[in-house]
Write a protein that holds these residues in place. Structure first.
Motif, PDB file in Angstrom:
ATOM      1  N   GLU A   1       4.528   7.284   1.871  1.00  0.00           N
ATOM      2  CA  GLU A   1       4.857   6.262   2.854  1.00  0.00           C
ATOM      3  C   GLU A   1       4.399   4.803   2.316  1.00  0.00           C
TER       4      GLU A   1
ATOM      5  N   GLY B   1      -1.475  12.557   5.154  1.00  0.00           N
ATOM      6  CA  GLY B   1      -2.966  13.055   5.579  1.00  0.00           C
ATOM      7  C   GLY B   1      -4.050  12.144   4.805  1.00  0.00           C
ATOM      8  N   GLN B   2      -3.657  11.250   4.004  1.00  0.00           N
ATOM      9  CA  GLN B   2      -4.594  10.397   3.376  1.00  0.00           C
ATOM     10  C   GLN B   2      -4.517   8.764   3.784  1.00  0.00           C
ATOM     11  N   GLY B   3      -5.513   8.305   3.172  1.00  0.00           N
ATOM     12  CA  GLY B   3      -5.720   6.857   3.448  1.00  0.00           C
ATOM     13  C   GLY B   3      -4.726   6.003   2.734  1.00  0.00           C
ATOM     14  N   LEU B   4      -4.728   4.680   2.919  1.00  0.00           N
ATOM     15  CA  LEU B   4      -4.061   3.894   2.240  1.00  0.00           C
ATOM     16  C   LEU B   4      -4.432   3.549   0.921  1.00  0.00           C
TER      17      LEU B   4
ATOM     18  N   GLN C   1       0.798   5.292   0.887  1.00  0.00           N
ATOM     19  CA  GLN C   1      -0.049   6.511   1.683  1.00  0.00           C
ATOM     20  C   GLN C   1       0.591   7.892   1.678  1.00  0.00           C
TER      21      GLN C   1
ATOM     22  N   PHE D   1       3.527   0.690   2.747  1.00  0.00           N
ATOM     23  CA  PHE D   1       3.468  -0.058   3.703  1.00  0.00           C
ATOM     24  C   PHE D   1       3.306  -1.603   3.107  1.00  0.00           C
TER      25      PHE D   1
ATOM     26  N   PHE E   1       0.243  -5.250   9.043  1.00  0.00           N
ATOM     27  CA  PHE E   1       1.063  -4.266   8.412  1.00  0.00           C
ATOM     28  C   PHE E   1       2.479  -4.312   9.041  1.00  0.00           C
TER      29      PHE E   1
ATOM     30  N   LEU F   1      -4.175   0.631  -2.386  1.00  0.00           N
ATOM     31  CA  LEU F   1      -3.510  -0.522  -2.749  1.00  0.00           C
ATOM     32  C   LEU F   1      -2.749  -0.398  -3.936  1.00  0.00           C
TER      33      LEU F   1
ATOM     34  N   TYR G   1       0.781  -1.331   0.028  1.00  0.00           N
ATOM     35  CA  TYR G   1      -0.092  -0.071   0.013  1.00  0.00           C
ATOM     36  C   TYR G   1       0.835   1.322   0.025  1.00  0.00           C
TER      37      TYR G   1
END
Lengths: 115, 115
Positions: free
Chosen positions: B88, B41-44, B38, B90, B105, B46, B36
């Protein structure tokens, strides 16, 4: 297509105040729903997940709770916030595959600051 | 228990250079693996997933990852990094049957891109 909405985007709350974060999913039925918390340098921590209406599993003991009043609605709550509740909260959904694993799809998160 | 290790907390590469982000997992059976991304300030989002079959998987935004069972690794690669790839990343592993779709994670690798 499926979409996930999370609100509010940011929230500043005093210690001891209540909390309610809401998440809704569109375009799919009977999703698995999840609440994660992300703290700096600590990755993602699963807080709650739900496989159906009214079915909540808690992964970490804390002063937070979750509810699923409707199929595609997931709510994270607290009666009294602690300073340690500050963080970035992410809601996610998945469609449970036949082998028990499928991708998670995340909302944009809520930045909670407890002062 | 399943676990994911991302050895590099922070990596800096020059724009146009190649990229490899490392991920090692611990899992007793055939793992379900994910990467994932990111943005702040945002979601993850895919990037790609591995369930079975070809061990080299292609994802979005020009990323690929290779599953190596002998090394318990699932490293993410990109031949030429763009400034917009700064984010970032993950790595995650499916928590297995009965986990209701939960993912484990890693703690993430922050990628910075130099002009």
């Amino acid at each position: 297509s499926q979409t996930i909405h999370q609100w509010p985007a940011t929230l500043v709350q005093p210690v001891g105040s209540p909390l309610s974060l809401e998440c809704t999913v569109e375009g799919t039925s009977n999703p698995n729903l999840y609440w994660y918390r992300q703290a700096a340098g600590r990755g993602l921590q699963l807080l709650f997940y739900s496989v159906g209406i009214g079915q909540i599993s808690s992964e970490v003991p804390q002063n937070l709770s979750a509810s699923r009043p409707q199929d595609r609605q997931f709510i994270l709550s607290s009666k009294k916030l602690l300073l340690s509740d500050s963080g970035f909260y992410l809601c996610a959904w998945s469609s449970l595959g036949p082998n028990g694993n499928s991708p998670l799809h995340f909302g944009n998160g809520t930045r909670l600051t407890v002062t | 228990a399943q676990s994911v290790t991302q050895p590099d907390i922070h990596i800096t590469v020059s724009e146009g250079a190649s990229l490899e982000l490392r991920c090692n997992y611990s899992y007793g059976a055939t793992p379900y693996l994910f990467w994932y991304v990111q943005s702040p300030g945002q979601g993850l989002q895919l990037l790609l997933k591995y369930f079975s079959g070809d061990t080299l998987v292609q994802g979005i935004k020009g990323f690929e990852a290779e599953f190596k069972r002998s090394q318990s690794s699932f490293n993410l690669r990109k031949p030429s990094v763009h400034w917009s790839d700064a984010a970032e990343y993950f790595c995650a592993v499916g928590a297995g049957k009965g986990s209701q779709g939960n993912l484990i994670f890693g703690k993430g690798t922050k990628l910075s891109v130099k002009p």
